[in-house]
Design an enzyme around this catalytic site. Sequence first.
Site, PDB file in Angstrom:
ATOM      1  N   ASP A  45       0.871  -1.175   0.000  1.00  0.00           N
ATOM      2  CA  ASP A  45       0.000   0.000   0.000  1.00  0.00           C
ATOM      3  C   ASP A  45       0.914   1.233   0.000  1.00  0.00           C
ATOM      4  O   ASP A  45       1.596   1.512   0.995  1.00  0.00           O
ATOM      5  CB  ASP A  45      -0.868  -0.049   1.274  1.00  0.00           C
ATOM      6  CG  ASP A  45      -1.879   1.085   1.345  1.00  0.00           C
ATOM      7  OD1 ASP A  45      -1.661   2.126   0.693  1.00  0.00           O
ATOM      8  OD2 ASP A  45      -2.877   0.925   2.076  1.00  0.00           O
ATOM      9  N   HIS A  46       0.895   1.956  -1.100  1.00  0.00           N
ATOM     10  CA  HIS A  46       1.857   3.057  -1.264  1.00  0.00           C
ATOM     11  C   HIS A  46       1.547   4.241  -0.342  1.00  0.00           C
ATOM     12  O   HIS A  46       2.350   5.154  -0.203  1.00  0.00           O
ATOM     13  CB  HIS A  46       1.858   3.503  -2.735  1.00  0.00           C
ATOM     14  CG  HIS A  46       3.170   4.056  -3.190  1.00  0.00           C
ATOM     15  ND1 HIS A  46       4.235   4.274  -2.339  1.00  0.00           N
ATOM     16  CD2 HIS A  46       3.605   4.444  -4.409  1.00  0.00           C
ATOM     17  CE1 HIS A  46       5.250   4.773  -3.016  1.00  0.00           C
ATOM     18  NE2 HIS A  46       4.906   4.902  -4.275  1.00  0.00           N
ATOM     19  N   ARG A  47       0.378   4.221   0.310  1.00  0.00           N
ATOM     20  CA  ARG A  47       0.095   5.291   1.287  1.00  0.00           C
ATOM     21  C   ARG A  47       0.953   5.097   2.531  1.00  0.00           C
ATOM     22  O   ARG A  47       1.205   6.036   3.277  1.00  0.00           O
ATOM     23  CB  ARG A  47      -1.386   5.256   1.705  1.00  0.00           C
ATOM     24  CG  ARG A  47      -2.339   5.606   0.583  1.00  0.00           C
ATOM     25  CD  ARG A  47      -3.772   5.361   1.011  1.00  0.00           C
ATOM     26  NE  ARG A  47      -3.997   3.959   1.351  1.00  0.00           N
ATOM     27  CZ  ARG A  47      -5.161   3.469   1.765  1.00  0.00           C
ATOM     28  NH1 ARG A  47      -6.200   4.264   1.901  1.00  0.00           N
ATOM     29  NH2 ARG A  47      -5.309   2.197   2.043  1.00  0.00           N
TER      30      ARG A  47
END
Length: 438
Positions: free
Chosen positions: A410-412
């Site tokens: 999850d790039h967040r």
Amino acid sequence: MATEKDILVPDIGDFEGVEVIEIMVSPGDSIQVEDPLISLESDKAAMEIPSPLAGTVKDVKVSIGDKVSQGDLLIKMDVSSAETAPTVEESAPEQPKKTTPSAPPLKPQAPATPAPALAAPTSAQRPPPVAPSPIDEAGIRKAHASPSVRKFARELGADLAQITGTGNKGRILKDDVTAFIKRVMTSASAGGGLGVAPMPEIDFSEFGEIETQPLTKINKLTGQFLHRNWVTVPHVTQFDEADITELEAFRKQLNEEHKTEGARVTVLAFLMKALVSALKEYPRFNSSLDATGENLILKKYIHIGVAVDTPAGLVVPVIRDCDRRSLIELANELITVSARAREKKLSPADLSGGCISISSLGGIGGTAFTPIVNSPEVAILGVSRAQMKPVYKDGEFVPRLILPLSLSYDHRVIDGADGARFTSFLNKVLSDTRRLLL
Ligand code: CAO
């Protein structure tokens, strides 16, 4: 004067041992003729049992998950003499209404629990409703609606608590659910939702012979979660390759040594061990975003979900406290848990609480793939088939066993650099298993 009457399972065709999936009444409820009492579900159909009498429920004699057949006692009811004209025993209750076919449930007690395929998110972890959000089962049960309407709402992921019924005494009708869904869809596309054109309805039989197969419950639930995670989590997949030549030799030796105990250590057990080390080194991978999306919850425990391919569909049981288990214990647990998954013996608890998941297709084949993060987890490790490859080492090509890894995250929460560091770390420990001891 009230007379006590027994409400029995009516003629339900050839079905035997049909599961009780919903009880719509409680002791003290006042019931009219035709009011739905109980919902049953066989592996072919769901059906409602309507009340053949008006009266007051005295006692409910079945529980969710019970298996019942024609003639079994469901409910004891107090019926006032004015309403006793046709007795239950005399009047054959109406044939229950068959609703849409559905597949056998994974777990009797949890017909609509969003747990089977992917770890069920808690309400605190639900993302905004861009994709169908997990269903509020308690809200659905409380709603003033018939079982078929509740079933319809479950299928569409509609929150019955938000719907105002236009039926008798505010009862929610199917049309109310449809209107609600239309409203949500319209506002989603007007307000920055996906806004894509709907899939056209196509009659495939126009082009040749077809067969329609209903999706299993697991297929449907998995589909909902994967769809939600696909559209709400910004995914990146980091590919890498680990040299497991020495690990493989050690694995074979271990299996030989533990042959008499029936132990079967696969690469997967080593990967779990390697993940434990990597999560300790990079704790951000062992976290979840909170409901506000502004805080990270860092977990101090290490529970790993393992995707298991079953005839009914994909499920992800969670193996707990992997950091406290030996390699052989993990290998044995994998055998047990995948067998239980395939025999549909997992409980919702077995499917929840994961920190990170592994999806291993190595036993099947492939060189790489892009697994979907099992949200609220923030990463998933995909594993493909190990192959002998020529590797240039010390001035010459040598044959080495190379294991392809595909880490989606999850790039967040995870930056690209950390994604690459994480797989490099995995490579290091898998290439030199002594490091698993550190
Ligand atoms: N490379 C080469 N061989 C591998 C391998 C790999 N990466 N992983 C497993 N194998 C071998 C095993 O050693 C075993 O060989 P032997 O029969 O000679 O011992 C064989 O493949 C079969 O292994 P397995 O699949 O029975 O056991 P496992 O521990 O590797 O996996 C399980 C268990 C439950 C994860 C697996 O059976 C399964 O269901 N995989 C599918 C998961 C899935 O569907 N993922 C997709 C989800 S969507 O993202």
